[in-house]
Design a protein around this motif. Structure first.
Motif, short mmCIF file in Angstrom:
data_model
loop_
_atom_site.label_atom_id
_atom_site.label_comp_id
_atom_site.label_asym_id
_atom_site.label_seq_id
_atom_site.Cartn_x
_atom_site.Cartn_y
_atom_site.Cartn_z
N TYR A 150 29.56 -6.30 -14.24
CA TYR A 150 29.59 -6.52 -15.69
C TYR A 150 30.88 -5.91 -16.26
O TYR A 150 31.26 -4.79 -15.90
CB TYR A 150 28.35 -5.86 -16.33
N ASP B 166 31.44 -2.30 -17.45
CA ASP B 166 31.60 -1.29 -16.40
C ASP B 166 33.08 -1.19 -15.98
O ASP B 166 33.59 -0.12 -15.71
CB ASP B 166 30.73 -1.62 -15.17
N THR C 111 25.65 -1.10 -14.52
CA THR C 111 24.81 -2.21 -14.93
C THR C 111 24.27 -2.99 -13.74
O THR C 111 25.05 -3.61 -13.00
CB THR C 111 25.62 -3.18 -15.84
N GLU D 171 20.31 -7.39 -15.01
CA GLU D 171 20.43 -6.99 -16.42
C GLU D 171 21.73 -7.53 -17.02
O GLU D 171 21.76 -8.03 -18.15
CB GLU D 171 20.41 -5.45 -16.50
N GLY D 172 22.82 -7.46 -16.25
CA GLY D 172 24.11 -7.96 -16.73
C GLY D 172 24.05 -9.46 -16.98
O GLY D 172 24.59 -9.96 -17.97
#
Ligand code: GDP
Length: 315
Positions: free
Chosen positions: A219, A222, A296, A300-301
């Motif tokens: 992600y 990050d 992440t 979820e990303g």
């Protein structure tokens, strides 16, 4: 030599602030309280123009530069627009790095890509594998330009004592990604394809290549966190891989995106499209040893990226 520590009121220039990585760096800097950012759109400053870049650097003289401006694209775009990829990226790297040095700017972070490493190098890919064998042909022109950027930083450091650092991100995704199916990377392309297939009520999803290549995805926030970390850690030289440490096949990626979007079709592989490098997993040990790690999780990303895509597509 080590660089001067950067305070919150330092003048920080983010080259490429409209792009996915540059915009994430700006978000990260702003949330950390940096209040003196220098940002120029392409209309205001053409980074392929040497004179304009030199004038800009002399005038603004930032304390720190994030060089996130680049011509980027997926496997198809890299393979077809080969001249544009090598020319524009060479010009941007040469102009910005040399002009920074000439203006007395000692600190800079140059952003590259995992495709600078040899096609068939051992996995996970360590920084010292650079230039040990041949590159992947589909993105060789882009990779050569990025390797030139790495060598510019290294050479200016050696000859002139600057503190120019290089970060090599794995495949990134997130807000402000390119969702154009011809020129995008695989993750945004599949978000769009799966979303549209669901809206149309399709029964099949076409995925390029064989689905067997393995890629590591991170992600973009990050990545921005890692960039600001390198700046604040006062690192003054070297190449740093930035990744999550785990990879998946393109088939698994397609299946995960289908779950997130809620589409249950059959995956069909289009063998007329190239697979590219069989595997690209980076070792981020060098950065981990300084105390940084990606946060992440992939699922979820992808959920965050998908919600952002739906919001922006207005569908
Ligand atoms: P690469 O990491 O430089 O090879 O660039 P990409 O992200 O464009 O492609 C990664 C892999 O995903 C390749 O094996 C592609 O063939 C595969 N792929 C599958 N479907 C797609 C798609 O719709 N778009 C893109 N760009 N790649 C796809």
């Amino acid at each position: 030599m080590s660089g001067v520590i950067i305070g919150k009121d330092a003048k920080v220039y983010v080259a490429g602030h409209r792009g996915m990585v540059g915009s994430a760096i700006v978000r990260r800097l702003q949330s950390a309280g940096y209040n003196n950012l220098v940002l120029r759109s392409r209309d205001e400053l053409d980074l392929t123009n040497q004179t304009d870049v030199r004038d800009f650097m002399q005038r603004e003289c930032p304390d720190y530069i994030f060089l996130a401006a680049a011509k980027v694209g997926g496997i198809q775009a890299n393979n077809v627009y080969r001249a544009d990829f090598i020319y524009e990226n060479l010009m941007i790297a040469s102009n910005v790095i040399q002009a920074a040095y000439a203006a007395g700017i000692n600190r800079l972070l140059f952003l590259g890509s995992s495709c600078i490493y040899p096609r068939d190098c051992p996995q996970p890919i360590r920084e010292e594998y650079l230039l040990t064998s041949s590159l992947e042909p589909t993105n060789e022109p882009y990779a050569i330009a990025k390797i030139a950027g790495v060598k510019l930083c290294e050479s200016f450091n050696r000859q002139y004592g600057t503190a120019y650092v290089c970060a090599m991100p794995t495949n990134l995704y997130g807000p402000n990604d390119n969702y154009d199916l011809e020129s995008s990377h695989v993750l945004p392309a599949l978000i769009r394809k799966v979303h549209e297939a669901k809206l149309r009520g399709d029964r099949q999803l076409t995925v390029w290549g064989s689905g067997t290549p393995r890629r590591e995805f991170m992600y973009v926030d990050d990545m921005a966190d890692a960039c600001v970390f390198l700046m604040e850690a006062n690192v003054s030289d070297g190449l740093f891989n930035v990744g999550t440490g785990s990879d998946i096949t393109i088939r698994e990626l397609a299946e995960t995106i289908m779950e997130v979007v809620g589409f249950e079709g059959e995956i069909v592989f289009d063998a007329s499209k190239p697979d590219g490098t069989p595997r690209k997993l980076m070792s981020s040990e060098r950065l981990h040893s300084l105390g940084w790690k990606a946060r992440t999780p992939l699922r979820e990303g992808i959920e965050r990226a998908y919600h952002e895509f739906v919001k922006n597509s207005g569908v």
